[in-house]
Each structure stands twice: as structure tokens, then as C-alpha cells.
Design an enzyme around this catalytic site. Structure first.
Site, PDB file in Angstrom:
ATOM      1  N   LYS A  80       3.091 -84.919  34.153  1.00 21.03           N
ATOM      2  CA  LYS A  80       3.180 -86.257  34.756  1.00 21.03           C
ATOM      3  C   LYS A  80       4.143 -87.142  33.982  1.00 21.03           C
ATOM      4  O   LYS A  80       4.798 -88.009  34.561  1.00 21.03           O
ATOM      5  CB  LYS A  80       1.795 -86.897  34.875  1.00 21.03           C
TER       6      LYS A  80
ATOM      7  N   LYS B  10       1.834 -75.256  42.006  1.00 22.08           N
ATOM      8  CA  LYS B  10       0.609 -75.465  42.799  1.00 22.08           C
ATOM      9  C   LYS B  10       0.880 -76.446  43.934  1.00 22.08           C
ATOM     10  O   LYS B  10       1.767 -77.304  43.821  1.00 22.08           O
ATOM     11  CB  LYS B  10      -0.536 -75.952  41.908  1.00 22.08           C
TER      12      LYS B  10
ATOM     13  N   LYS C 201      -0.663 -83.073  45.892  1.00 24.98           N
ATOM     14  CA  LYS C 201      -0.590 -84.303  46.700  1.00 24.98           C
ATOM     15  C   LYS C 201       0.726 -85.022  46.483  1.00 24.98           C
ATOM     16  O   LYS C 201       1.227 -85.710  47.346  1.00 24.98           O
ATOM     17  CB  LYS C 201      -1.672 -85.287  46.236  1.00 24.98           C
TER      18      LYS C 201
HETATM   19  P1  TYM Z   1      -7.272 -84.020  41.727  1.00 23.51           P
HETATM   20  O1  TYM Z   1      -7.581 -85.267  42.487  1.00 23.51           O
HETATM   21  O2  TYM Z   1      -5.890 -83.778  41.306  1.00 23.51           O
HETATM   22  O3  TYM Z   1      -7.760 -82.764  42.547  1.00 23.51           O
HETATM   23  C1  TYM Z   1      -9.068 -82.678  43.078  1.00 23.51           C
HETATM   24  C2  TYM Z   1      -9.597 -81.263  42.978  1.00 23.51           C
HETATM   25  O4  TYM Z   1      -8.730 -80.372  43.670  1.00 23.51           O
HETATM   26  C3  TYM Z   1      -8.374 -79.291  42.822  1.00 23.51           C
HETATM   27  N1  TYM Z   1      -7.007 -78.867  43.172  1.00 23.51           N
HETATM   28  C4  TYM Z   1      -6.682 -77.644  43.597  1.00 23.51           C
HETATM   29  N2  TYM Z   1      -7.398 -76.539  43.790  1.00 23.51           N
HETATM   30  C5  TYM Z   1      -6.750 -75.447  44.242  1.00 23.51           C
HETATM   31  N3  TYM Z   1      -5.426 -75.402  44.501  1.00 23.51           N
HETATM   32  C6  TYM Z   1      -4.659 -76.492  44.323  1.00 23.51           C
HETATM   33  N4  TYM Z   1      -3.369 -76.457  44.593  1.00 23.51           N
HETATM   34  C7  TYM Z   1      -5.278 -77.687  43.845  1.00 23.51           C
HETATM   35  N5  TYM Z   1      -4.819 -78.925  43.564  1.00 23.51           N
HETATM   36  C8  TYM Z   1      -5.891 -79.630  43.146  1.00 23.51           C
HETATM   37  C9  TYM Z   1      -8.446 -79.870  41.421  1.00 23.51           C
HETATM   38  O5  TYM Z   1      -8.604 -78.855  40.464  1.00 23.51           O
HETATM   39  C10 TYM Z   1      -9.658 -80.755  41.530  1.00 23.51           C
HETATM   40  O6  TYM Z   1     -10.844 -80.013  41.359  1.00 23.51           O
HETATM   41  N6  TYM Z   1      -8.864 -85.016  37.133  1.00 23.51           N
HETATM   42  C11 TYM Z   1      -9.289 -84.625  38.447  1.00 23.51           C
HETATM   43  C12 TYM Z   1     -10.314 -85.559  39.061  1.00 23.51           C
HETATM   44  C13 TYM Z   1     -11.482 -85.834  38.185  1.00 23.51           C
HETATM   45  C14 TYM Z   1     -12.574 -84.967  37.957  1.00 23.51           C
HETATM   46  C15 TYM Z   1     -13.432 -85.691  37.084  1.00 23.51           C
HETATM   47  C16 TYM Z   1     -12.890 -83.692  38.392  1.00 23.51           C
HETATM   48  C17 TYM Z   1     -11.692 -86.968  37.482  1.00 23.51           C
HETATM   49  N7  TYM Z   1     -12.878 -86.884  36.821  1.00 23.51           N
HETATM   50  C18 TYM Z   1     -14.626 -85.110  36.613  1.00 23.51           C
HETATM   51  C19 TYM Z   1     -14.080 -83.138  37.931  1.00 23.51           C
HETATM   52  C20 TYM Z   1     -14.934 -83.839  37.056  1.00 23.51           C
HETATM   53  C21 TYM Z   1      -8.064 -84.598  39.351  1.00 23.51           C
HETATM   54  O7  TYM Z   1      -7.073 -85.207  39.101  1.00 23.51           O
HETATM   55  O8  TYM Z   1      -8.245 -83.911  40.478  1.00 23.51           O
END
Ligand code: TYM
Length: 336
Positions: free
Chosen positions: A116, A198, A201
Site C-alpha cells: 500500500k 490477487k 477491490k
Molecule cells: P479486506 O477488506 O481487504 O478483505 C476482506 C476479506 O476478503 C479476503 N480477500 C480475499 N480472499 C480470497 N481471494 C482474494 N483475492 C481476496 N481478497 C481479499 C481477505 O483475506 C479478508 O478476509 N484487514 C482486513 C479486514 C479486517 C479484519 C479484521 C479481518 C480488519 N480487522 C479482523 C479479520 C479480523 C482486510 O483488509 O480485509
């Protein structure tokens, strides 16, 4: 663990932009199935999202859309606690305490921070670096046992474990040390334009990701344009055919067929037929979710009720842990 012996699950998604098929297959999809066996807590993690500049009105809109999406994907607020992270102040407060036991070197090593920082060179803010500590706070506040996430969050989860253990050793046992739950299939859905990155978004190329809001024509167009590998065989091999393997994974997860069954189905048929069937399968999966989400978004009173009740339950649990933490570090309790 809850008083009735259920393990606690916590997870969240950031309300930044369009939620992708990767977010769904890697995370949200697995949550619904956990609701009976575990006490689940699912948060729309809005505090996290401002580490990258957001338009305030857009952020509000995306937050409510994501809440409706959780519910449309089968998260049941009667069974699970659903809330907005910014409605529970303890997240930011515990993050501060955890900051004092997290080392700059540890945070500097985080892959997502490095990525990032590269992408947003004009805004490498402290929050971006601190982000994994806030994530640890989210998890540890609820004495979470299991965290269902995609593969990209594994490193952050390891930090949450490290911080829990460090705090427990320095003061006394306070936090449950959480385990990641990373599904065998779908934990890393790749970009449709580049199978070594990957699906994300924030990808600038909108053809790289399927968004959960995409209509039938858009899904078909994106899969039609998806990159494939050199020969014409629909065959799974991560080393030789990473692009087609990614598409096969998506098809397998959307249809419930095994990879072997999918390979057999398209034996000798080539990419054209495969991509059409794939687009159909993905649209069939998305359509009912989109319809439910649209209905929910019209029912503002219901969504607000969910948020109010979710925040009450989450605040109760989070404050219990925070008070314990404040006591252990030596803060004088407020005089009542
Ligand atoms: P975020 O918002 O980027 O993504 C949400 C969830 O989607 C999963 N993910 C994927 N899984 C498979 N293939 C992909 N291409 C892919 N892109 C994203 C992520 O692994 C995630 O599970 N930091 C986290 C949010 C968060 C969180 C937490 C998660 C904040 N606090 C506490 C668990 C527990 C995040 O940015 O996810």
C-alpha cells in the site's frame, strides 16, 4: 469461548469500494456456515478504511451497502453479532495499548503495508502502518478463538497472535490467542488479468475483478476478456496454467463441483464454452445476493435496528476486555 461453550469467531471486511468475488469466496461465504457452531461476530471495519483517503459520502454509502451485503449473504443478526467498528470505541482504545507493545520493525515488515505504501506514495500515513495493530485489537477484544480470512491476512493474524502472547506474558493471561481459519479452496482468488496478483477491490483495471454488484452482461464480458494460458485445454495446474486454474477454482466454488468434475465437463471443449458456463455460474450465484441486498437497502429502519442491537452487544463484550486490560496495565479505574 462463550458461557455455553461455543468458540468465538471474528471477522470483517473494509467498506472500501466494490466488494469482489475474492472477498466473497475467500471470506464472507465461509462465515454463514459457521453461525450455528460458533458465536460469530462480524464487523464492517470502517476505521480501517480511512488509512486510504475516502470520500466521506461514499464511505457512508459503501458502509451501509456492505452491511446489507453481509445480511444478503446469509449473516443472520439473530445468531451473529453484526456491527460497525466505529460504533465500538474500545477498538481504537485497545489499539493504543497494543501499540505500546508492537515494534516498529514488526509493522515495517508487513507485506500489505509495503504494497500500500508503494501504491499510495503521497499518503504513507501512520494509520497505514498501524493498521495491523487495529486489526489485532478487533480480534483480541472479543476473546476470539477463530478468524476466517483469505490468505492475504495471514501475516496480520500472526501479528495478532504475537501481540496477544506478548501482552499475556508481560502482564498475565488476558487474551485468547486466535487461530486463523483459511479455507483450502478460494483463499486467494487471483486477478482475471494477471494470475500472479490477487483479485483486489483497489485494482485500477476493472476487468481484473468481478464485483458482487456486476450484472450478467458485465460478468460475461469480464470473463470473456480474462487472460488464459497458452494451450486450449481446461486443466488445473498452478505451475503451468495459473490463469485457467484460477478460473477453475471459481467455477468449482460456484457450482459445488470438484476440480476433477469441472475438468471432465470441459474436456475437449476449449476456453470459449468454459468461459460462458463460468460467467453463467457466477451470475447465478450473484443474482439472489444482489436482489436481497437491494431489498435490504430499501429498509433503512431494519438496517438501523441491526446496527443498534449489534453495537450494544459488541460494546458489552469489548468493554469487558478493555476494562481488564486497563486494570492490568495499571490505570486507575474511573470513580463512579
Ligand atoms: P479486506 O477488506 O481487504 O478483505 C476482506 C476479506 O476478503 C479476503 N480477500 C480475499 N480472499 C480470497 N481471494 C482474494 N483475492 C481476496 N481478497 C481479499 C481477505 O483475506 C479478508 O478476509 N484487514 C482486513 C479486514 C479486517 C479484519 C479484521 C479481518 C480488519 N480487522 C479482523 C479479520 C479480523 C482486510 O483488509 O480485509
Amino acid at each position: 469461548m462463550t458461557p455455553d461453550g461455543k468458540k468465538i469467531v471474528f471477522s470483517g471486511v473494509q467498506p472500501t469500494g466494490n466488494i469482489t468475488l475474492g472477498n466473497y469466496l475467500g471470506a464472507i461465504r465461509n462465515w454463514g456456515a459457521m453461525q450455528d457452531e460458533y458465536q460469530c461476530i462480524f464487523s464492517v471495519v470502517d476505521l480501517h478504511s480511512i488509512t486510504v483517503a475516502q470520500q466521506p459520502a461514499e464511505l457512508r454509502k459503501h458502509t451501509m451497502e456492505l452491511l446489507a451485503l453481509y445480511l444478503a449473504c446469509g449473516i443472520d443478526p439473530e445468531k451473529s453479532i453484526v456491527f460497525l467498528q466505529s460504533h465500538v470505541h474500545a477498538h481504537a482504545e485497545l489499539a493504543w495499548v497494543l501499540d505500546t507493545i508492537a515494534y516498529i520493525g514488526e509493522l515495517n515488515r508487513m507485506t500489505q503495508f509495503k504494497d500500500k505504501s508503494r501504491k499510495h506514495q503521497d499518503n504513507i500515513n501512520m494509520g497505514l502502518m498501524n493498521y495491523p495493530v487495529l486489526m489485532a485489537s478487533d480480534i483480541l477484544l472479543y476473546q476470539t478463538d477463530v478468524v476466517p480470512v483469505g490468505k492475504d491476512q495471514k501475516q496480520h493474524l500472526e501479528l495478532a497472535r504475537t501481540l496477544a502472547e506478548r501482552f499475556n506474558n508481560r502482564y498475565s493471561p488476558t487474551f485468547v490467542v486466535p487461530e486463523p481459519y483459511i479455507a483450502k479452496q478460494g483463499a486467494k482468488i487471483m486477478s482475471l488479468q494477471n494470475p500472479s496478483a490477487k483479485m483486489s477491490k483497489s485494482d485500477e483495471n476493472e476487468n481484473a475483478s468481478i464485483f458482487l454488484t456486476d450484472d450478467v452482461a458485465t460478468v460475461a464480458r469480464k470473463f470473456k476478456r480474462a487472460v488464459t494460458d497458452s494451450d486450449t485445454q481446461v486443466r488445473y495446474s498452478l505451475s503451468e496454467k495459473p490463469a485457467v486454474s484460477n478460473l477453475l477454482t471459481i467455477y468449482s466454488l460456484c457450482t459445488g463441483k470438484t476440480i476433477a468434475q469441472c475438468e471432465k465437463e470441459f474436456d475437449g471443449l476449449g476456453y470459449g464454452v468454459f468461459k460462458e458456463k463460468l460467467a453463467q455460474a457466477v451470475s447465478d450465484l450473484l443474482k439472489p445476493i444482489q436482489e436481497k441486498q437491494a431489498l435490504l437497502l430499501k429498509d433503512k429502519a431494519y438496517l438501523e435496528k441491526v446496527l443498534k442491537e449489534g453495537a450494544e452487544k459488541a460494546n458489552y463484550l469489548a468493554n469487558k476486555t478493555l476494562q481488564k486490560v486497563y486494570k492490568k496495565v495499571g490505570f486507575v479505574p474511573p470513580i463512579r
